[in-house]
Enzyme design. Structure first.
Site, PDB file in Angstrom:
ATOM      1  N   LEU A  80      -2.526 -12.684 -59.636  1.00  6.87           N
ATOM      2  CA  LEU A  80      -3.375 -13.046 -58.488  1.00  6.87           C
ATOM      3  C   LEU A  80      -2.939 -14.342 -57.810  1.00  6.87           C
ATOM      4  CD1 LEU A  80      -5.731 -12.067 -60.951  1.00  6.87           C
ATOM      5  CD2 LEU A  80      -6.903 -11.798 -58.763  1.00  6.87           C
ATOM      6  N   SER A 112      -3.738 -18.196 -50.152  1.00  9.89           N
ATOM      7  CA  SER A 112      -4.574 -17.055 -49.749  1.00  9.89           C
ATOM      8  C   SER A 112      -5.302 -17.212 -48.410  1.00  9.89           C
ATOM      9  CB  SER A 112      -5.611 -16.787 -50.838  1.00  9.89           C
ATOM     10  OG  SER A 112      -6.555 -17.856 -50.882  1.00  9.89           O
ATOM     11  N   THR A 133      -3.818  -7.410 -50.776  1.00 11.46           N
ATOM     12  CA  THR A 133      -4.859  -7.455 -49.761  1.00 11.46           C
ATOM     13  C   THR A 133      -4.722  -6.310 -48.752  1.00 11.46           C
ATOM     14  OG1 THR A 133      -5.578  -8.759 -47.850  1.00 11.46           O
ATOM     15  CG2 THR A 133      -3.333  -9.091 -48.560  1.00 11.46           C
ATOM     16  N   ASP A 134      -5.822  -5.989 -48.089  1.00 14.55           N
ATOM     17  CA  ASP A 134      -5.760  -4.967 -47.023  1.00 14.55           C
ATOM     18  C   ASP A 134      -5.059  -5.512 -45.777  1.00 14.55           C
ATOM     19  OD1 ASP A 134      -7.746  -6.729 -46.165  1.00 14.55           O
ATOM     20  OD2 ASP A 134      -9.226  -5.177 -45.711  1.00 14.55           O
ATOM     21  N   GLU A 135      -4.844  -6.839 -45.726  1.00 13.36           N
ATOM     22  CA  GLU A 135      -4.261  -7.427 -44.508  1.00 13.36           C
ATOM     23  C   GLU A 135      -2.818  -6.996 -44.294  1.00 13.36           C
ATOM     24  OE1 GLU A 135      -5.474 -11.462 -43.679  1.00 13.36           O
ATOM     25  OE2 GLU A 135      -7.184 -11.275 -45.013  1.00 13.36           O
ATOM     26  N   TYR A 157       0.399 -15.060 -43.758  1.00 15.42           N
ATOM     27  CA  TYR A 157      -0.193 -14.700 -45.063  1.00 15.42           C
ATOM     28  C   TYR A 157       0.018 -13.211 -45.339  1.00 15.42           C
ATOM     29  CZ  TYR A 157      -3.884 -13.120 -48.267  1.00 15.42           C
ATOM     30  OH  TYR A 157      -4.566 -12.504 -49.291  1.00 15.42           O
ATOM     31  N   LYS A 195       2.267 -11.358 -48.296  1.00 16.90           N
ATOM     32  CA  LYS A 195       1.698 -10.435 -49.291  1.00 16.90           C
ATOM     33  C   LYS A 195       2.378  -9.059 -49.178  1.00 16.90           C
ATOM     34  CE  LYS A 195      -1.249 -10.949 -51.883  1.00 16.90           C
ATOM     35  NZ  LYS A 195      -1.342 -11.487 -53.258  1.00 16.90           N
ATOM     36  N   LEU A 225     -14.728 -17.817 -44.438  1.00 14.89           N
ATOM     37  CA  LEU A 225     -15.910 -17.732 -43.568  1.00 14.89           C
ATOM     38  C   LEU A 225     -17.255 -17.972 -44.281  1.00 14.89           C
ATOM     39  CD1 LEU A 225     -16.920 -16.963 -40.638  1.00 14.89           C
ATOM     40  CD2 LEU A 225     -17.324 -14.698 -41.573  1.00 14.89           C
ATOM     41  N   PRO A 258     -18.305 -22.773 -36.746  1.00 16.22           N
ATOM     42  CA  PRO A 258     -17.230 -22.468 -35.791  1.00 16.22           C
ATOM     43  C   PRO A 258     -16.814 -20.991 -35.804  1.00 16.22           C
ATOM     44  CG  PRO A 258     -16.338 -23.544 -37.731  1.00 16.22           C
ATOM     45  CD  PRO A 258     -17.798 -23.429 -37.970  1.00 16.22           C
TER      46      PRO A 258
HETATM   47  P1  NAD Z   1      -7.564 -18.554 -54.211  1.00 15.48           P
HETATM   48  O1  NAD Z   1      -6.815 -19.266 -53.136  1.00 15.48           O
HETATM   49  O2  NAD Z   1      -9.005 -18.850 -54.415  1.00 15.48           O
HETATM   50  O3  NAD Z   1      -6.850 -18.799 -55.615  1.00 15.48           O
HETATM   51  C1  NAD Z   1      -5.464 -18.775 -55.772  1.00 15.48           C
HETATM   52  C2  NAD Z   1      -5.136 -19.392 -57.119  1.00 15.48           C
HETATM   53  O4  NAD Z   1      -3.713 -19.358 -57.277  1.00 15.48           O
HETATM   54  C3  NAD Z   1      -5.554 -20.857 -57.248  1.00 15.48           C
HETATM   55  O5  NAD Z   1      -6.194 -21.067 -58.478  1.00 15.48           O
HETATM   56  C4  NAD Z   1      -4.243 -21.630 -57.167  1.00 15.48           C
HETATM   57  O6  NAD Z   1      -4.267 -22.842 -57.913  1.00 15.48           O
HETATM   58  C5  NAD Z   1      -3.269 -20.629 -57.771  1.00 15.48           C
HETATM   59  N1  NAD Z   1      -1.910 -20.850 -57.288  1.00 15.48           N
HETATM   60  C6  NAD Z   1      -1.490 -21.044 -55.993  1.00 15.48           C
HETATM   61  N2  NAD Z   1      -0.159 -21.249 -55.975  1.00 15.48           N
HETATM   62  C7  NAD Z   1       0.274 -21.166 -57.276  1.00 15.48           C
HETATM   63  C8  NAD Z   1       1.543 -21.286 -57.882  1.00 15.48           C
HETATM   64  N3  NAD Z   1       2.654 -21.537 -57.167  1.00 15.48           N
HETATM   65  N4  NAD Z   1       1.635 -21.118 -59.219  1.00 15.48           N
HETATM   66  C9  NAD Z   1       0.518 -20.859 -59.954  1.00 15.48           C
HETATM   67  N5  NAD Z   1      -0.709 -20.764 -59.434  1.00 15.48           N
HETATM   68  C10 NAD Z   1      -0.833 -20.917 -58.100  1.00 15.48           C
HETATM   69  O7  NAD Z   1      -7.311 -17.012 -53.919  1.00 15.48           O
HETATM   70  P2  NAD Z   1      -8.287 -15.764 -54.125  1.00 15.48           P
HETATM   71  O8  NAD Z   1      -9.107 -15.596 -52.923  1.00 15.48           O
HETATM   72  O9  NAD Z   1      -8.915 -15.843 -55.462  1.00 15.48           O
HETATM   73  O10 NAD Z   1      -7.203 -14.587 -54.122  1.00 15.48           O
HETATM   74  C11 NAD Z   1      -6.551 -14.193 -55.326  1.00 15.48           C
HETATM   75  C12 NAD Z   1      -5.598 -13.056 -55.025  1.00 15.48           C
HETATM   76  O11 NAD Z   1      -6.321 -11.958 -54.460  1.00 15.48           O
HETATM   77  C13 NAD Z   1      -4.513 -13.425 -54.019  1.00 15.48           C
HETATM   78  O12 NAD Z   1      -3.316 -12.823 -54.436  1.00 15.48           O
HETATM   79  C14 NAD Z   1      -4.994 -12.827 -52.716  1.00 15.48           C
HETATM   80  O13 NAD Z   1      -3.915 -12.472 -51.886  1.00 15.48           O
HETATM   81  C15 NAD Z   1      -5.741 -11.595 -53.212  1.00 15.48           C
HETATM   82  N6  NAD Z   1      -6.846 -11.137 -52.356  1.00 15.48           N
HETATM   83  C16 NAD Z   1      -7.818 -12.022 -51.936  1.00 15.48           C
HETATM   84  C17 NAD Z   1      -8.867 -11.552 -51.148  1.00 15.48           C
HETATM   85  C18 NAD Z   1      -9.981 -12.468 -50.704  1.00 15.48           C
HETATM   86  O14 NAD Z   1     -10.839 -12.045 -49.912  1.00 15.48           O
HETATM   87  N7  NAD Z   1     -10.056 -13.696 -51.158  1.00 15.48           N
HETATM   88  C19 NAD Z   1      -8.923 -10.205 -50.784  1.00 15.48           C
HETATM   89  C20 NAD Z   1      -7.903  -9.349 -51.224  1.00 15.48           C
HETATM   90  C21 NAD Z   1      -6.877  -9.822 -52.024  1.00 15.48           C
HETATM   91  P1  TYD Z   2     -11.572 -15.526 -43.464  1.00 19.56           P
HETATM   92  O1  TYD Z   2     -12.728 -15.759 -44.375  1.00 19.56           O
HETATM   93  O2  TYD Z   2     -10.617 -16.623 -43.200  1.00 19.56           O
HETATM   94  O3  TYD Z   2     -10.820 -14.234 -44.022  1.00 19.56           O
HETATM   95  P2  TYD Z   2      -9.636 -13.342 -43.332  1.00 19.56           P
HETATM   96  O4  TYD Z   2      -9.037 -14.075 -42.208  1.00 19.56           O
HETATM   97  O5  TYD Z   2      -8.678 -13.204 -44.478  1.00 19.56           O
HETATM   98  O6  TYD Z   2     -10.278 -12.060 -42.927  1.00 19.56           O
HETATM   99  O7  TYD Z   2     -12.139 -15.048 -42.052  1.00 19.56           O
HETATM  100  C1  TYD Z   2     -13.009 -13.928 -41.948  1.00 19.56           C
HETATM  101  C2  TYD Z   2     -13.292 -13.720 -40.477  1.00 19.56           C
HETATM  102  O8  TYD Z   2     -14.032 -14.842 -39.988  1.00 19.56           O
HETATM  103  C3  TYD Z   2     -12.031 -13.654 -39.620  1.00 19.56           C
HETATM  104  O9  TYD Z   2     -12.223 -12.722 -38.572  1.00 19.56           O
HETATM  105  C4  TYD Z   2     -11.906 -15.060 -39.045  1.00 19.56           C
HETATM  106  C5  TYD Z   2     -13.352 -15.499 -38.914  1.00 19.56           C
HETATM  107  N1  TYD Z   2     -13.579 -16.961 -39.059  1.00 19.56           N
HETATM  108  C6  TYD Z   2     -14.294 -17.654 -38.068  1.00 19.56           C
HETATM  109  O10 TYD Z   2     -14.761 -17.065 -37.071  1.00 19.56           O
HETATM  110  N2  TYD Z   2     -14.474 -19.009 -38.234  1.00 19.56           N
HETATM  111  C7  TYD Z   2     -13.982 -19.686 -39.312  1.00 19.56           C
HETATM  112  O11 TYD Z   2     -14.147 -20.929 -39.368  1.00 19.56           O
HETATM  113  C8  TYD Z   2     -13.271 -18.955 -40.320  1.00 19.56           C
HETATM  114  C9  TYD Z   2     -12.705 -19.658 -41.524  1.00 19.56           C
HETATM  115  C10 TYD Z   2     -13.100 -17.601 -40.153  1.00 19.56           C
END
Ligand code: NAD
Ligand code: TYD
Length: 359
Positions: free
Chosen positions: A92, A96, A141-143, A166, A170, A206, A221
């Site tokens: 993971l 991100s 991710t779905d992105e 990003y 991914k 967000l 914002p």
């Molecule tokens: P996050 O940013 O909260 O956590 C990322 C973690 O990775 C942190 O603890 C950070 O310290 C660690 N990290 C970063 N760089 C590193 C490195 N070089 N070596 C070791 N550790 C490192 O991210 P998250 O939201 O928990 O996402 C986790 C995973 O899930 C990611 O791969 C992300 O792409 C994927 N994902 C996230 C979402 C979401 O909505 N947050 C959705 C789908 C997939």
């Molecule tokens: P975010 O949580 O950054 O996730 P992602 O870009 O990976 O989908 O953003 C979710 C949605 O909210 C996205 O359409 C961007 C919007 N957004 C705002 O409108 N204002 C903000 O300050 C942030 C961080 C996101």
């Protein structure tokens, strides 16, 4: 037979990367508490997004070890794999946040692409003559699929078309995982999940950003016109899905994970404002007055929506929490964990916030 199975289970040494982050910490807790016979290793570099406070409740468990380290450090990673002989990886660790990727794309290429390759190399070097009962699980991710118009859903066969740095990083890491499977026979599985929300999420995304701003009565914002759509999943449901895919997913397959829960940003923000007004005993409508439309994110994807029927039908997973319940629990968590919030919003956070929102 049972004896042999048990032996295999007890020999599992699972490396979870990024376990101090938002989703990773929920996955680590799930595995440590559900599978006492597994040995769980959490490897995390503790960037701004990694926080060991997320795991205080399980840090002394016998089957849990924390390792501080960087996945891009190939010598360190090779030595670690040789010493510990992890049987499985749940990967993971990543940079991100889309907005940060726009500001610093190279950091995303380094961690998300190179870091994933370093792990793949180490796993391959260790197990290429004995892939049996090994698994490399890449959490994505779905992105990677880019953006949808007003209709349609992302399925596992939707072509990759990433738009942000990003998403591109991914997508690239997903391709490398697949390439190691095709070329070297590495046993892998990938899941692509929609937007997560829930406890312990860093307040740059967000929902936690807006919760924090509502608490502090700061502007909310909203980018562009707010008519961007995301599919939201409660983080604990993602952790349950990861458990399912890890244990019952089929090698070389991809699973889309989503909440069957699409929201336009502006509608979600209004619901959040109303729930917060109620919980903070503020007058209804007070927090909505904080909504401020700001300059749009460059390359902003219009809509993400996941078709999660494959994981639902093949692995019997579906979200267990409704959005209203999940959002309510999330707000409660932030209100009850003001010290956590204070710690993560001090220092470097302020610099990031001022730069991102032109303060
Ligand atoms: P996050 O940013 O909260 O956590 C990322 C973690 O990775 C942190 O603890 C950070 O310290 C660690 N990290 C970063 N760089 C590193 C490195 N070089 N070596 C070791 N550790 C490192 O991210 P998250 O939201 O928990 O996402 C986790 C995973 O899930 C990611 O791969 C992300 O792409 C994927 N994902 C996230 C979402 C979401 O909505 N947050 C959705 C789908 C997939
Ligand atoms: P975010 O949580 O950054 O996730 P992602 O870009 O990976 O989908 O953003 C979710 C949605 O909210 C996205 O359409 C961007 C919007 N957004 C705002 O409108 N204002 C903000 O300050 C942030 C961080 C996101």
């Amino acid at each position: 037979m049972t004896h042999i199975l048990n032996k295999q289970v007890s020999q599992k040494k699972i490396l979870i990367t990024g376990g101090a982050g938002f989703i990773g910490s929920h996955v680590v807790r799930k595995f440590v508490t559900t599978y006492p016979a597994y040995k769980i290793y959490n490897l995390d570099a503790l960037t701004y997004a990694g926080n060991l406070e997320n795991l205080r409740d399980i840090e002394n468990q016998d089957n849990y070890t924390f390792i501080k380290g960087d996945i891009t450090d190939d010598t360190f990673i090779m030595n670690l794999f040789e010493t510990e002989k992890f049987t499985d990886v749940i990967h993971l660790a990543a940079e991100s946040h889309v907005d940060r990727s726009i500001a610093d794309p190279l950091a995303f290429a380094k961690t998300n692409i190179l870091g994933t390759m370093v792990l793949l190399q180490a796993f391959k070097k260790l197990w290429q003559d004995d892939w049996k009962n090994k698994r490399f699980y890449h959490v994505s991710t779905d992105e990677v699929y880019g953006t949808l118009g007003e209709s349609g859903l992302f399925t596992e066969t939707t072509a990759y078309d990433p738009n942000s740095p990003y998403a591109a990083s991914k997508a690239s890491s997903d391709h490398f995982v697949r390439a190691y499977g095709e070329t070297y026979g590495l046993p892998y599985v990938i899941s692509n999940c929609s937007n997560n929300y829930g406890p312990n999420q860093f307040p740059e995304k967000l929902i936690p950003l807006f919760i924090n701003n509502i608490i502090e009565k700061k502007p909310l914002p909203v980018y562009g016109d707010g008519n961007y759509t995301r599919d939201w999943l409660y983080v604990l449901d993602h952790a349950i899905a990861i458990d399912k895919v890890f244990h019952t997913g089929v090698n070389t397959e991809t699973y889309n994970i989503g909440g069957f829960n699409e929201w336009k940003n502006i509608d979600l923000v209004k619901v959040l404002c109303d729930q917060m007004d109620e919980k903070l005993s503020r007058t209804k409508g007070e927090s909505q007055k904080l909504i401020t439309y700001v300059k749009d994110r460059p390359g902003h994807d219009l809509r993400y929506a996941i078709d999660a029927n494959k994981i639902k039908n093949k692995l019997s997973w579906e979200p267990s929490v409704t959005f209203e319940e999940g959002l309510s629990q999330t707000i409660d968590w932030y209100l009850n964990n003001s010290i956590w919030l204070k710690h993560v919003t001090s220092g470097a956070y302020k610099t990031y916030y001022d730069k991102q929102y032109n303060k």
